[in-house]
Design an enzyme around this catalytic site. Structure first.
Site, PDB file in Angstrom:
ATOM      1  N   THR A 115       1.107  -2.935  13.715  1.00 29.88           N
ATOM      2  CA  THR A 115       1.466  -4.362  13.673  1.00 29.88           C
ATOM      3  C   THR A 115       1.700  -4.838  15.092  1.00 29.88           C
ATOM      4  O   THR A 115       1.846  -4.015  15.994  1.00 29.88           O
ATOM      5  CB  THR A 115       2.769  -4.543  12.841  1.00 29.88           C
ATOM      6  OG1 THR A 115       2.501  -4.278  11.490  1.00 29.88           O
ATOM      7  CG2 THR A 115       3.337  -5.951  12.923  1.00 29.88           C
ATOM      8  N   THR A 169       8.354  -3.586  12.371  1.00 29.72           N
ATOM      9  CA  THR A 169       7.111  -2.834  12.226  1.00 29.72           C
ATOM     10  C   THR A 169       7.412  -1.500  11.567  1.00 29.72           C
ATOM     11  O   THR A 169       8.416  -0.864  11.866  1.00 29.72           O
ATOM     12  CB  THR A 169       6.415  -2.595  13.572  1.00 29.72           C
ATOM     13  OG1 THR A 169       5.344  -1.644  13.352  1.00 29.72           O
ATOM     14  CG2 THR A 169       7.353  -2.043  14.624  1.00 29.72           C
ATOM     15  N   GLY A 170       6.547  -1.091  10.670  1.00 30.62           N
ATOM     16  CA  GLY A 170       6.754   0.183   9.988  1.00 30.62           C
ATOM     17  C   GLY A 170       6.177   0.119   8.593  1.00 30.62           C
ATOM     18  O   GLY A 170       5.360  -0.751   8.291  1.00 30.62           O
TER      19      GLY A 170
HETATM   20  N1  ASP Z   1       4.829  -3.387   8.465  1.00 31.93           N
HETATM   21  C1  ASP Z   1       3.392  -3.449   8.430  1.00 31.93           C
HETATM   22  C2  ASP Z   1       2.957  -3.451   6.994  1.00 31.93           C
HETATM   23  O1  ASP Z   1       3.504  -2.700   6.211  1.00 31.93           O
HETATM   24  C3  ASP Z   1       2.735  -2.338   9.144  1.00 31.93           C
HETATM   25  C4  ASP Z   1       3.342  -1.977  10.475  1.00 31.93           C
HETATM   26  O2  ASP Z   1       4.275  -2.615  10.926  1.00 31.93           O
HETATM   27  O3  ASP Z   1       2.895  -1.019  11.111  1.00 31.93           O
HETATM   28  O4  ASP Z   1       2.028  -4.148   6.680  1.00 31.93           O
END
Ligand code: ASP
Length: 286
Positions: free
Chosen positions: A155, A205-206
């Site tokens: 992200t 993010t995650g």
């Molecule tokens: N949070 C984002 C999602 O689940 C992905 C990410 O932040 O890496 O779409």
């Protein structure tokens, strides 16, 4: 003249490779954002500009760098929030446009709604003449195979405190690698992946499913309001609550005084911080 901001390029990095290219780009972006803020730009404009540039870089799982879902279609999510007014806009499962965060901002400013999804979001973007792209535009930032059940992700995001004390946050993502068509993560959900009010601006993010279940971004603000925690303590506690469910990731947050927190529980998180006090710091790992 106090200002500060932070950027992230996702909490997906692993120590089996280096991220020099991403870090160099982020350093250049810190200089650009700093110049905008020194010139009196609004937090909302800086947040959007930073996320647009991160989307266009192709270095992260957002915009140009986004991977396709399980059926080979690139579906993107993004959101933006203005702290002073708590106005917000978002798009989810958007197909065929260069800058999802730009469309999210238009949802905020040109509709009565907060979130548009799928075909409706695309029709709105077309009606407002947003730049379209064809599938060959995308150069996925991560191409490694994903193990069954693995929640591999990425992200981009920005949180900004401008010289007038205004806060803003923006987040944009390609979501999970090989996600199920129609899957929506936390990034376009106000409160889960993105939040801004007069206390704090947050971009997460995650593994989005966990961030949704813990409502992480808004929880940072709630902890500051109700428990009188600092941005550092509130960000760490909100993230720990998410991690206790079994998820991984991180967040960036900036408070009204310009204090920045960038906690993560993942192996790494591509991140950069710039402040009017002269800080210019880009890191991927601890
Ligand atoms: N949070 C984002 C999602 O689940 C992905 C990410 O932040 O890496 O779409």
């Amino acid at each position: 003249m106090i200002w500060s901001f932070a950027l992230h390029g996702g909490a997906g990095p692993t120590r089996d490779r280096t991220y020099e290219r991403e870090e160099a780009h982020m350093r250049a972006l810190l200089d650009e954002g700093a110049a905008m803020l020194e010139g009196g730009a609004a937090a909302l404009d800086v947040a959007e500009a930073m996320v647009r540039a991160l989307e266009a870089s192709g270095h992260h799982i957002a915009g140009k760098g986004a991977p396709a879902n399980a059926e080979g279609v690139v579906e993107l999510d993004a959101s933006i929030m203005d702290g002073a007014t708590r106005k917000a806009g978002a798009v989810a499962a958007l197909v065929g446009f260069e800058s999802p965060v730009g469309v999210a901002r238009a949802v905020m400013e040109k509709t009565r709604h907060v979130l548009l999804v799928g075909a409706g979001a695309a029709a709105f973007a077309r009606a407002h003449a947003f730049a379209t792209v064809t599938p060959d535009y995308y150069t996925p930032a991560v191409t490694r195979p994903v193990a069954p059940g693995e929640l591999a992700h990425g992200t981009v995001g920005a949180v900004v405190r401008d010289t007038a004390g205004r806060l803003a946050a923006a987040t944009s993502t390609g979501g999970l690698l090989t996600k199920t068509p129609g899957r929506v993560g936390d990034s376009p959900l106000i409160g889960a992946g993105t939040w801004a009010d007069t206390r704090v601006a947050v971009s997460c993010t995650g593994q989005g499913e966990y961030f949704i279940r813990a409502n992480v971004a808004a929880d940072v603000s709630a902890r500051m309001a109700y428990a009188h925690q600092s941005v550092h303590a509130a960000a760490a506690a909100a993230l720990a609550d998410m991690a206790a469910l079994g998820g991984d990731g991180g967040l960036i947050a900036v408070d009204a005084a310009g204090e920045v927190a960038t906690p993560f529980v993942s192996e790494g998180m591509k991140r950069g911080i710039a402040t009017s006090r002269g800080v210019r710091d880009v890191r991927t790992f601890r």
